[in-house]
Motif scaffolding. Structure first.
Motif, PDB file in Angstrom:
ATOM      1  N   HIS A   1      16.472  -0.601  10.123  1.00 53.33           N
ATOM      2  CA  HIS A   1      16.146  -1.510   9.023  1.00 53.33           C
ATOM      3  C   HIS A   1      15.133  -2.534   9.520  1.00 53.33           C
ATOM      4  N   ILE A   2      14.087  -2.730   8.724  1.00 52.52           N
ATOM      5  CA  ILE A   2      12.944  -3.569   9.078  1.00 52.52           C
ATOM      6  C   ILE A   2      12.812  -4.699   8.063  1.00 52.52           C
ATOM      7  N   ARG A   3      12.449  -5.890   8.542  1.00 52.74           N
ATOM      8  CA  ARG A   3      12.086  -7.007   7.655  1.00 52.74           C
ATOM      9  C   ARG A   3      10.600  -7.275   7.842  1.00 52.74           C
ATOM     10  N   LEU A   4       9.870  -7.233   6.762  1.00 55.00           N
ATOM     11  CA  LEU A   4       8.435  -7.442   6.773  1.00 55.00           C
ATOM     12  C   LEU A   4       8.109  -8.931   6.862  1.00 55.00           C
ATOM     13  N   THR A   5       7.139  -9.265   7.714  1.00 56.08           N
ATOM     14  CA  THR A   5       6.603 -10.623   7.773  1.00 56.08           C
ATOM     15  C   THR A   5       5.287 -10.666   7.015  1.00 56.08           C
ATOM     16  N   ALA A   6       4.393  -9.719   7.292  1.00 58.74           N
ATOM     17  CA  ALA A   6       3.110  -9.635   6.585  1.00 58.74           C
ATOM     18  C   ALA A   6       2.559  -8.225   6.721  1.00 58.74           C
ATOM     19  N   MET A   7       1.984  -7.714   5.609  1.00 62.08           N
ATOM     20  CA  MET A   7       1.340  -6.406   5.636  1.00 62.08           C
ATOM     21  C   MET A   7      -0.114  -6.588   5.216  1.00 62.08           C
ATOM     22  N   SER A   8      -1.001  -6.151   6.071  1.00 64.50           N
ATOM     23  CA  SER A   8      -2.425  -6.302   5.847  1.00 64.50           C
ATOM     24  C   SER A   8      -2.883  -5.581   4.584  1.00 64.50           C
ATOM     25  N   GLY A   9      -3.527  -6.331   3.669  1.00 65.27           N
ATOM     26  CA  GLY A   9      -4.138  -5.737   2.489  1.00 65.27           C
ATOM     27  C   GLY A   9      -3.197  -5.338   1.371  1.00 65.27           C
ATOM     28  N   GLU A  10      -1.925  -5.680   1.452  1.00 64.12           N
ATOM     29  CA  GLU A  10      -0.966  -5.291   0.411  1.00 64.12           C
ATOM     30  C   GLU A  10      -0.314  -6.531  -0.179  1.00 64.12           C
ATOM     31  N   LEU A  11      -0.857  -7.006  -1.299  1.00 64.74           N
ATOM     32  CA  LEU A  11      -0.366  -8.237  -1.917  1.00 64.74           C
ATOM     33  C   LEU A  11       1.018  -8.101  -2.533  1.00 64.74           C
ATOM     34  N   ASP A  12       1.398  -6.875  -2.951  1.00 65.24           N
ATOM     35  CA  ASP A  12       2.708  -6.693  -3.568  1.00 65.24           C
ATOM     36  C   ASP A  12       3.806  -6.347  -2.557  1.00 65.24           C
ATOM     37  N   MET A  13       3.532  -6.608  -1.273  1.00 63.35           N
ATOM     38  CA  MET A  13       4.523  -6.412  -0.212  1.00 63.35           C
ATOM     39  C   MET A  13       4.818  -7.784   0.395  1.00 63.35           C
ATOM     40  N   PRO A  14       5.745  -8.537  -0.221  1.00 65.00           N
ATOM     41  CA  PRO A  14       5.973  -9.919   0.183  1.00 65.00           C
ATOM     42  C   PRO A  14       6.703 -10.052   1.508  1.00 65.00           C
ATOM     43  N   SER A  15       6.480 -11.180   2.156  1.00 65.78           N
ATOM     44  CA  SER A  15       7.210 -11.521   3.369  1.00 65.78           C
ATOM     45  C   SER A  15       8.698 -11.564   3.055  1.00 65.78           C
TER      46      SER A  15
END
Length: 96
Positions: A7-21
């Motif tokens: 299981h992963i928690r995203l901090t930031a994804m380059s170029g993907e505005l609909d993938m929130p921290s």
């Protein structure tokens, strides 16, 4: 490093505005170039690129324990009978 089921928690994804921290997801597999192929909790299936995207592992699947024993180790049944796990192939004694 990130096995299937991590299981992963995203901090930031380059170029993907609909993938929130803070968005979480699960690793499906790691591809040949090292990207983490993910299923995200928002329903998307986008890969994480280590070194480009920021994320952290929040849990990993527990390793599966396998039973290992010596091939000739006897097993004792609940009725006291002894069983051997090793089976030899070839001809039986007395066979013509």
């Amino acid at each position: 490093m990130y096995p299937k089921g991590t299981h992963i928690r995203l901090t930031a994804m380059s170029g993907e505005l609909d993938m929130p921290s803070g968005l979480t997801g699960t690793v499906d597999f790691v591809d040949d170039i090292g990207q983490l192929q993910m299923t995200w909790d928002n329903g998307r299936t986008l890969a994480l690129v280590p070194g480009e995207d920021s994320f952290s592992a929040i849990s990993q699947p527990k390793p599966v324990q396998t039973r290992t024993e010596k091939p000739d180790a006897p097993l004792i049944g609940s009725n006291g009978n002894i069983f051997f796990t090793h089976i030899k192939s070839g001809r039986h004694a007395g066979a013509g």
